[in-house]
Write a protein that holds these residues in place. Structure first.
Motif, mmCIF file in Angstrom:
data_model
loop_
_atom_site.group_PDB
_atom_site.id
_atom_site.type_symbol
_atom_site.label_atom_id
_atom_site.label_comp_id
_atom_site.label_asym_id
_atom_site.label_seq_id
_atom_site.Cartn_x
_atom_site.Cartn_y
_atom_site.Cartn_z
ATOM 1 N N ALA A 68 0.822 -1.218 0.000
ATOM 2 C CA ALA A 68 0.000 0.000 0.000
ATOM 3 C C ALA A 68 0.852 1.262 0.000
ATOM 4 C CB ALA A 68 -0.923 -0.010 1.216
ATOM 5 N N SER A 69 2.138 1.146 0.370
ATOM 6 C CA SER A 69 3.028 2.307 0.444
ATOM 7 C C SER A 69 3.905 2.456 -0.791
ATOM 8 C CB SER A 69 3.924 2.188 1.686
ATOM 9 O OG SER A 69 3.158 2.132 2.867
ATOM 10 N N LEU A 70 3.848 1.503 -1.714
ATOM 11 C CA LEU A 70 4.730 1.534 -2.871
ATOM 12 C C LEU A 70 4.123 2.360 -3.998
ATOM 13 C CD1 LEU A 70 5.972 -2.176 -3.000
ATOM 14 C CD2 LEU A 70 7.000 -0.205 -1.834
ATOM 15 N N ARG A 71 5.007 2.840 -4.871
ATOM 16 C CA ARG A 71 4.589 3.590 -6.050
ATOM 17 C C ARG A 71 4.935 2.805 -7.306
ATOM 18 N NH1 ARG A 71 6.221 9.953 -5.256
ATOM 19 N NH2 ARG A 71 5.707 10.187 -3.037
ATOM 20 N N ALA A 72 4.504 3.321 -8.433
ATOM 21 C CA ALA A 72 4.827 2.686 -9.712
ATOM 22 C C ALA A 72 6.350 2.591 -9.869
ATOM 23 C CB ALA A 72 4.221 3.491 -10.862
ATOM 24 N N GLY A 73 6.824 1.411 -10.218
ATOM 25 C CA GLY A 73 8.255 1.196 -10.390
ATOM 26 C C GLY A 73 8.938 0.640 -9.163
ATOM 27 N N ASP A 74 8.289 0.712 -7.994
ATOM 28 C CA ASP A 74 8.853 0.128 -6.776
ATOM 29 C C ASP A 74 8.668 -1.392 -6.794
ATOM 30 O OD1 ASP A 74 9.438 2.672 -5.890
ATOM 31 O OD2 ASP A 74 7.699 2.816 -4.559
ATOM 32 N N ARG A 75 9.431 -2.069 -5.950
ATOM 33 C CA ARG A 75 9.349 -3.533 -5.867
ATOM 34 C C ARG A 75 9.307 -3.979 -4.412
ATOM 35 N NH1 ARG A 75 14.337 -5.697 -9.399
ATOM 36 N NH2 ARG A 75 13.231 -7.685 -9.202
ATOM 37 N N CYS A 76 8.683 -5.113 -4.198
ATOM 38 C CA CYS A 76 8.740 -5.781 -2.898
ATOM 39 C C CYS A 76 9.140 -7.223 -3.157
ATOM 40 C CB CYS A 76 7.403 -5.708 -2.173
ATOM 41 S SG CYS A 76 7.411 -6.565 -0.563
ATOM 42 N N VAL A 77 10.234 -7.644 -2.540
ATOM 43 C CA VAL A 77 10.772 -8.988 -2.756
ATOM 44 C C VAL A 77 10.842 -9.721 -1.420
ATOM 45 C CG1 VAL A 77 12.754 -10.343 -3.528
ATOM 46 C CG2 VAL A 77 12.122 -8.251 -4.757
ATOM 47 N N VAL A 78 10.212 -10.885 -1.366
ATOM 48 C CA VAL A 78 10.300 -11.752 -0.193
ATOM 49 C C VAL A 78 11.336 -12.831 -0.463
ATOM 50 C CG1 VAL A 78 9.077 -13.457 1.225
ATOM 51 C CG2 VAL A 78 7.926 -11.330 0.537
ATOM 52 N N VAL A 79 12.278 -12.981 0.446
ATOM 53 C CA VAL A 79 13.236 -14.079 0.363
ATOM 54 C C VAL A 79 12.736 -15.179 1.299
ATOM 55 C CG1 VAL A 79 15.621 -14.816 0.598
ATOM 56 C CG2 VAL A 79 15.107 -12.473 -0.098
ATOM 57 N N ALA A 80 12.111 -16.208 0.720
ATOM 58 C CA ALA A 80 11.630 -17.345 1.514
ATOM 59 C C ALA A 80 12.820 -18.257 1.763
ATOM 60 C CB ALA A 80 10.516 -18.067 0.764
ATOM 61 N N ASP A 81 13.390 -18.138 2.944
ATOM 62 C CA ASP A 81 14.694 -18.726 3.238
ATOM 63 C C ASP A 81 14.543 -20.047 4.003
ATOM 64 O OD1 ASP A 81 17.633 -18.406 3.237
ATOM 65 O OD2 ASP A 81 17.366 -18.346 5.412
ATOM 66 N N ASN A 82 14.888 -21.150 3.333
ATOM 67 C CA ASN A 82 14.851 -22.476 3.972
ATOM 68 C C ASN A 82 13.500 -22.756 4.631
ATOM 69 O OD1 ASN A 82 17.602 -23.581 3.547
ATOM 70 N ND2 ASN A 82 18.220 -21.764 4.721
ATOM 71 N N CYS A 83 12.429 -22.414 3.943
ATOM 72 C CA CYS A 83 11.090 -22.567 4.525
ATOM 73 C C CYS A 83 10.580 -23.993 4.350
ATOM 74 C CB CYS A 83 10.112 -21.597 3.865
ATOM 75 S SG CYS A 83 10.458 -19.860 4.220
ATOM 76 N N SER A 84 9.903 -24.473 5.376
ATOM 77 C CA SER A 84 9.234 -25.770 5.302
ATOM 78 C C SER A 84 7.725 -25.611 5.377
ATOM 79 C CB SER A 84 9.725 -26.681 6.436
ATOM 80 O OG SER A 84 9.488 -26.070 7.695
ATOM 81 N N ASP A 85 7.246 -24.379 5.287
ATOM 82 C CA ASP A 85 5.805 -24.108 5.302
ATOM 83 C C ASP A 85 5.417 -23.405 4.001
ATOM 84 O OD1 ASP A 85 6.742 -21.551 5.552
ATOM 85 O OD2 ASP A 85 5.674 -21.081 7.414
ATOM 86 N N ASP A 86 4.270 -22.724 4.004
ATOM 87 C CA ASP A 86 3.755 -22.098 2.782
ATOM 88 C C ASP A 86 4.101 -20.615 2.665
ATOM 89 O OD1 ASP A 86 2.549 -24.501 2.023
ATOM 90 O OD2 ASP A 86 0.726 -24.056 3.167
ATOM 91 N N THR A 87 5.203 -20.197 3.252
ATOM 92 C CA THR A 87 5.579 -18.789 3.197
ATOM 93 C C THR A 87 5.613 -18.267 1.761
ATOM 94 O OG1 THR A 87 6.884 -18.876 5.248
ATOM 95 C CG2 THR A 87 7.411 -17.124 3.698
ATOM 96 N N ALA A 88 6.248 -19.006 0.861
ATOM 97 C CA ALA A 88 6.380 -18.546 -0.524
ATOM 98 C C ALA A 88 5.017 -18.401 -1.190
ATOM 99 C CB ALA A 88 7.259 -19.511 -1.313
ATOM 100 N N ALA A 89 4.131 -19.370 -0.988
ATOM 101 C CA ALA A 89 2.809 -19.324 -1.612
ATOM 102 C C ALA A 89 1.972 -18.175 -1.062
ATOM 103 C CB ALA A 89 2.089 -20.658 -1.394
#
Length: 397
Positions: A68-89
């Motif tokens: 909600a705080s991002l503008r056009a051209g901004d990015r949000c990247v999640v690094v799902a690190d060694n996850c054994s659950d559904d974090t990435a999904a």
């Protein structure tokens, strides 16, 4: 014996004086910096990096606040690190980019951050902001952090505070207050003096050219602290962006809370032992007052440990004073302790009264007592590996 008495007195009086002076400066300072945000003004392009390890149960609200705080051209990247659950999904369902990383050898937040930075390199932002997956991010925080970086060309640290968990007792309230002193009161004082602040792990913004070259891939327990010190040595000391607010909830489960405090405090104490001596030497012999000031700030241990150490030092000086009949070292320590208590009390009224019940202060002795186990393990069985703190939903399973 006089030399021993003076050494004990000066060491502990010095640390207590730092706390008292920082509280006094923060109390007197107005803190009325311009916090207005004009969302129509052009700003630098931003990427928000969210390291996440098994955060499926709580990451969605954080990502929606960020988006909600991002503008056009901004990015949000999640690094799902060694996850054994559904974090990435769960993260993908919110519409953000997701990088999945699996490496059981190189584990920890530092490695996740490094992977995220390398992922962004082909299309880099101008400002990189790091936010933990379990935080509440105020609507203007991204804008304020980005503006701070643009104006200073230095990293910026948001005001990061802990909240009382639902059903949290008096000890949790004391922990919230101790966190508030470290991340708000002391940071405000350093900022008012024109000095760098310590990074606190989330709500951190960096010029891309600086974070790209930083050494992030490590198993540091307090990777944020090490990163801030590295950048300070390079002349890019972080500034405090007080009006950008980020918050997290303390774990309500006592075991999870102790685990979290152990990781924080063992990492912090290890950093003090490793970093303070070279910072002091560099500051003194190369005449770099900024590094000297940062070393002094860093050398003050967590409040509970400072209270324990100061009380033991006071008792030892009582015995030595009776033996030698030299009372000045004891008097100096007593005055320093009284001043620290006074200004901490005023800081509580000024900053903490709305967040911490006054009645909770009666639990300070119990809070300090529980910390003894953490400090004992630092000597005998120090935590050296990063371990994620269990969230409340997990601790109840």
């Amino acid at each position: 014996m006089d030399a021993v008495s003076w050494a004990i007195s000066l060491i502990f009086s010095g640390m207590l004086a730092v706390i008292a002076i920082q509280c006094m400066i923060a109390i007197v300072a107005s803190g009325k910096a311009d916090s207005a945000v004009d969302h129509d003004q052009p700003r630098l392009r931003v990427a928000v990096l969210v390291p996440a390890h098994n955060e499926a149960t709580g990451i969605e609200p954080t990502l929606r606040q960020i988006k909600a705080s991002l503008r056009a051209g901004d990015r949000c990247v999640v690094v799902a690190d060694n996850c054994s659950d559904d974090t990435a999904a769960v993260a993908r369902a919110t519409g953000v980019e997701v990088l999945e990383r699996y490496d059981q050898t190189n584990r920890g937040k530092g490695f996740a951050l490094d992977a995220g930075v390398r992922f962004l390199e082909p299309d880099p932002p101008e400002v990189l902001i790091i936010v933990d997956a379990d935080c509440d991010v105020d609507s203007d925080a991204i804008e304020l952090l980005t503006r701070s970086v643009a104006e200073t060309n230095r990293p910026a640290q948001a005001l990061y505070l802990m909240r009382m968990p639902i059903g949290g007792g008096p000890e949790a309230a004391v922990s919230v207050f101790a966190f508030l002193i470290k991340n708000w009161v002391r940071a405000r004082a350093m900022h008012c003096l024109g000095l760098p602040v310590l990074l606190t792990g989330t709500g951190m913004a960096f010029p891309w050219v600086q974070i790209r070259e930083a050494k992030l891939a490590s198993a540091e327990l307090v990777e944020d602290l090490a990163l801030g010190l590295l950048l300070t040595r390079q002349g890019h000391g972080p500034v405090f962006c007080e009006h950008a607010h980020v918050q997290s909830d303390l774990p309500s489960d006592l075991g999870a809370a102790i685990e979290q405090r152990t990781r924080w405090e063992h990492g912090y104490l290890s950093t003090i032992l490793r970093e303070v001596p070279p910072l002091l030497l560099t500051g003194l012999f190369r005449f770099q007052p900024t590094l000297l000031a940062v070393a002094i700030d860093l050398s003050v241990p967590p409040l509970a440990l400072l209270a324990i150490g100061s009380m033991l030092a006071w008792l030892v000086l009582c015995v030595l004073s009776l033996w030698t009949m030299h009372w000045l070292p004891l008097a100096i320590l007593s005055v320093a302790g009284a001043m620290a208590i006074l200004f901490l009390a005023i800081a509580f009224v000024r900053f903490g009264r709305a967040k911490v019940p006054v009645a909770a202060l009666a639990s300070i002795p119990t809070y300090v007592w529980r910390k003894l186990g953490i400090y004992h393990r630092f000597v005998g069985k120090r935590q050296t590996e990063w371990v994620r703190t269990a969230r409340d939903a997990e601790s109840q399973k």
